[in-house]
Write a protein that holds these residues in place. Structure first.
Motif, PDB file in Angstrom:
ATOM      1  N   LEU A 190       0.846  -1.208   0.000  1.00  0.00           N
ATOM      2  CA  LEU A 190       0.000   0.000   0.000  1.00  0.00           C
ATOM      3  C   LEU A 190       0.877   1.252   0.000  1.00  0.00           C
ATOM      4  O   LEU A 190       0.635   2.193  -0.754  1.00  0.00           O
ATOM      5  CB  LEU A 190      -0.919   0.009   1.227  1.00  0.00           C
ATOM      6  CG  LEU A 190      -2.219  -0.801   1.123  1.00  0.00           C
ATOM      7  CD1 LEU A 190      -2.833  -0.996   2.507  1.00  0.00           C
ATOM      8  CD2 LEU A 190      -3.219  -0.107   0.203  1.00  0.00           C
ATOM      9  N   LYS A 191       1.909   1.241   0.834  1.00  0.00           N
ATOM     10  CA  LYS A 191       2.828   2.380   0.919  1.00  0.00           C
ATOM     11  C   LYS A 191       3.509   2.627  -0.425  1.00  0.00           C
ATOM     12  O   LYS A 191       3.589   3.764  -0.910  1.00  0.00           O
ATOM     13  CB  LYS A 191       3.875   2.081   2.001  1.00  0.00           C
ATOM     14  CG  LYS A 191       4.664   3.286   2.486  1.00  0.00           C
ATOM     15  CD  LYS A 191       5.362   2.918   3.787  1.00  0.00           C
ATOM     16  CE  LYS A 191       6.831   3.271   3.673  1.00  0.00           C
ATOM     17  NZ  LYS A 191       7.598   2.793   4.840  1.00  0.00           N
ATOM     18  N   ARG A 192       3.954   1.539  -1.065  1.00  0.00           N
ATOM     19  CA  ARG A 192       4.590   1.662  -2.382  1.00  0.00           C
ATOM     20  C   ARG A 192       3.594   2.144  -3.433  1.00  0.00           C
ATOM     21  O   ARG A 192       3.983   2.743  -4.425  1.00  0.00           O
ATOM     22  CB  ARG A 192       5.209   0.325  -2.791  1.00  0.00           C
ATOM     23  CG  ARG A 192       6.467  -0.017  -1.986  1.00  0.00           C
ATOM     24  CD  ARG A 192       6.970  -1.416  -2.303  1.00  0.00           C
ATOM     25  NE  ARG A 192       7.208  -1.615  -3.727  1.00  0.00           N
ATOM     26  CZ  ARG A 192       7.093  -2.776  -4.365  1.00  0.00           C
ATOM     27  NH1 ARG A 192       6.741  -3.863  -3.699  1.00  0.00           N
ATOM     28  NH2 ARG A 192       7.335  -2.863  -5.659  1.00  0.00           N
ATOM     29  N   GLY A 193       2.312   1.887  -3.191  1.00  0.00           N
ATOM     30  CA  GLY A 193       1.276   2.354  -4.107  1.00  0.00           C
ATOM     31  C   GLY A 193       0.806   3.773  -3.823  1.00  0.00           C
ATOM     32  O   GLY A 193      -0.151   4.238  -4.436  1.00  0.00           O
ATOM     33  N   GLY A 194       1.484   4.446  -2.887  1.00  0.00           N
ATOM     34  CA  GLY A 194       1.185   5.852  -2.639  1.00  0.00           C
ATOM     35  C   GLY A 194       0.254   6.141  -1.469  1.00  0.00           C
ATOM     36  O   GLY A 194      -0.138   7.287  -1.245  1.00  0.00           O
ATOM     37  N   TRP A 195      -0.068   5.113  -0.691  1.00  0.00           N
ATOM     38  CA  TRP A 195      -0.972   5.319   0.446  1.00  0.00           C
ATOM     39  C   TRP A 195      -0.170   5.680   1.689  1.00  0.00           C
ATOM     40  O   TRP A 195       0.619   4.898   2.156  1.00  0.00           O
ATOM     41  CB  TRP A 195      -1.800   4.058   0.696  1.00  0.00           C
ATOM     42  CG  TRP A 195      -2.775   3.807  -0.397  1.00  0.00           C
ATOM     43  CD1 TRP A 195      -2.582   3.054  -1.509  1.00  0.00           C
ATOM     44  CD2 TRP A 195      -4.087   4.353  -0.510  1.00  0.00           C
ATOM     45  NE1 TRP A 195      -3.699   3.088  -2.305  1.00  0.00           N
ATOM     46  CE2 TRP A 195      -4.639   3.877  -1.713  1.00  0.00           C
ATOM     47  CE3 TRP A 195      -4.861   5.210   0.303  1.00  0.00           C
ATOM     48  CZ2 TRP A 195      -5.923   4.220  -2.127  1.00  0.00           C
ATOM     49  CZ3 TRP A 195      -6.141   5.545  -0.111  1.00  0.00           C
ATOM     50  CH2 TRP A 195      -6.662   5.054  -1.315  1.00  0.00           C
ATOM     51  N   SER A 196      -0.418   6.867   2.199  1.00  0.00           N
ATOM     52  CA  SER A 196       0.321   7.302   3.384  1.00  0.00           C
ATOM     53  C   SER A 196      -0.627   7.763   4.488  1.00  0.00           C
ATOM     54  O   SER A 196      -0.217   8.002   5.606  1.00  0.00           O
ATOM     55  CB  SER A 196       1.267   8.450   3.022  1.00  0.00           C
ATOM     56  OG  SER A 196       0.523   9.495   2.428  1.00  0.00           O
ATOM     57  N   GLY A 197      -1.905   7.895   4.157  1.00  0.00           N
ATOM     58  CA  GLY A 197      -2.871   8.438   5.126  1.00  0.00           C
ATOM     59  C   GLY A 197      -3.364   7.405   6.116  1.00  0.00           C
ATOM     60  O   GLY A 197      -2.667   6.445   6.460  1.00  0.00           O
ATOM     61  N   ASN A 198      -4.581   7.586   6.536  1.00  0.00           N
ATOM     62  CA  ASN A 198      -5.182   6.756   7.564  1.00  0.00           C
ATOM     63  C   ASN A 198      -5.537   5.372   6.992  1.00  0.00           C
ATOM     64  O   ASN A 198      -6.398   5.264   6.131  1.00  0.00           O
ATOM     65  CB  ASN A 198      -6.436   7.482   8.069  1.00  0.00           C
ATOM     66  CG  ASN A 198      -7.002   6.836   9.305  1.00  0.00           C
ATOM     67  OD1 ASN A 198      -6.340   6.009   9.930  1.00  0.00           O
ATOM     68  ND2 ASN A 198      -8.219   7.188   9.653  1.00  0.00           N
ATOM     69  N   ILE A 199      -4.856   4.331   7.462  1.00  0.00           N
ATOM     70  CA  ILE A 199      -5.120   2.965   7.006  1.00  0.00           C
ATOM     71  C   ILE A 199      -5.479   2.115   8.221  1.00  0.00           C
ATOM     72  O   ILE A 199      -4.753   2.101   9.210  1.00  0.00           O
ATOM     73  CB  ILE A 199      -3.881   2.352   6.315  1.00  0.00           C
ATOM     74  CG1 ILE A 199      -3.518   3.143   5.059  1.00  0.00           C
ATOM     75  CG2 ILE A 199      -4.122   0.889   5.961  1.00  0.00           C
ATOM     76  CD1 ILE A 199      -2.175   2.762   4.458  1.00  0.00           C
ATOM     77  N   THR A 200      -6.618   1.446   8.174  1.00  0.00           N
ATOM     78  CA  THR A 200      -6.976   0.532   9.255  1.00  0.00           C
ATOM     79  C   THR A 200      -7.218  -0.849   8.656  1.00  0.00           C
ATOM     80  O   THR A 200      -7.550  -0.983   7.485  1.00  0.00           O
ATOM     81  CB  THR A 200      -8.257   0.983   9.985  1.00  0.00           C
ATOM     82  OG1 THR A 200      -9.364   0.899   9.085  1.00  0.00           O
ATOM     83  CG2 THR A 200      -8.144   2.418  10.481  1.00  0.00           C
ATOM     84  N   HIS A 201      -7.046  -1.860   9.477  1.00  0.00           N
ATOM     85  CA  HIS A 201      -7.377  -3.216   9.037  1.00  0.00           C
ATOM     86  C   HIS A 201      -7.893  -3.997  10.225  1.00  0.00           C
ATOM     87  O   HIS A 201      -7.515  -3.745  11.366  1.00  0.00           O
ATOM     88  CB  HIS A 201      -6.161  -3.917   8.419  1.00  0.00           C
ATOM     89  CG  HIS A 201      -5.017  -4.123   9.356  1.00  0.00           C
ATOM     90  ND1 HIS A 201      -4.896  -5.240  10.145  1.00  0.00           N
ATOM     91  CD2 HIS A 201      -3.950  -3.342   9.648  1.00  0.00           C
ATOM     92  CE1 HIS A 201      -3.790  -5.142  10.874  1.00  0.00           C
ATOM     93  NE2 HIS A 201      -3.205  -4.002  10.598  1.00  0.00           N
TER      94      HIS A 201
END
Length: 268
Positions: A187-198
């Motif tokens: 996800l980080k490599r895909g540009g996601w840096s914001g709020n991520i929950t799982h």
């Protein structure tokens, strides 16, 4: 399209009739409710299949416009028959190369599709690109096969039918990508840096019988191609072995088993 992502022939009809209620409906309800909390007006569904999530999005957010996309034309054809609404536009699209402008959706949903992407980072990057700032990306993946009773039982049964070369589709693809650290890194490599929950979401899979369950998985998913690649004449034998194993473990008549998935929500 490789056989691991090939939903063709009689698979789409069997998938819609048998697989959706068996495995996908509880998670489709869960995903639609998560997305509905944001009241999005324009939603993209990636890897929509035969519309399992689509129909619940329509129920939860009746005013939303939904673009439901899938790589497989045969699955979309089945979906068009299953879900009829002026609020849904069906479109063939590759989740790794979405044919939509930047920042054009309020939410992106992807139910049990990411595992089939050869390039998951690109898939994540594309979801990020088409979302408006602050938009929501919700996707889920199956947890390991040992947490999913029916699939684990069938996987084990097929290994006995083909001991020299067991069909490994279930363990390899749908249940083969569940390491949270790996997913977060991609996800980080895909540009996601914001709020991520799982979170881990457990549900119960209910079926009319061991027979309907075995037919769903052995003949209504790409597992069928995996079996037929070993010997096309042995599909029924493999299905029968799966029926016997399920009956032995879960009984005759209606059966139920545990399912487990990981659900991710990411804010753009």
């Amino acid at each position: 399209m490789d056989k691991d992502s090939s939903f063709t022939g009689s698979i789409p009809e069997t998938y819609e009739r048998a697989m959706v209620p068996l495995l996908f409906t509880p998670y489709a309800i869960d995903m639609a409710r998560r997305i509905a909390q944001r009241r999005p007006s324009r939603i993209l569904e990636v890897a929509a299949g035969t519309g399992a999530v689509t129909r619940h999005l329509l129920q939860e957010i009746p005013a939303a416009q939904i673009v439901a996309s899938d790589l497989n034309p045969a699955m979309l054809e089945q979906a068009r028959k299953a879900v009829v609404s002026p609020h849904v536009e069906w479109q063939q699209a590759d989740g790794q190369a979405l044919p939509f402008p930047d920042a054009s959706f309020d939410a992106v949903a992807c139910q049990f599709g990411v595992m089939f992407f050869p390039d998951k980072v690109r898939g994540f990057s594309e979801a990020r690109r088409v979302l408006k700032p602050g938009g929501l990306y919700c996707f889920n993946v199956w947890d390991g096969i040992s947490h999913n009773d029916f699939s684990a039982t069938i996987n084990h049964a097929l290994a006995k039918v083909f001991p020299d070369d067991p069909p490994r589709f279930l363990a390899r693809v749908p249940y083969g990508w569940h390491d949270v650290d790996v997913i977060l890194e991609e996800l980080k490599r895909g540009g996601w840096s914001g709020n991520i929950t799982h979170e881990v979401v457990t549900a119960t899979s209910r079926a009319q019988s061991a027979t309907s369950t075995a037919i769903a998985l052995c003949q209504g998913s790409p597992l069928r191609a995996d079996i037929e690649a070993r010997d096309p004449a042995r599909l029924q034998e493999a299905t029968d072995a799966a029926i016997a194993a399920l009956t032995e473990k879960f009984g005759s008549g209606a059966i139920e088993g545990k399912m487990q998935a990981l659900v991710f929500t990411c804010e753009a």
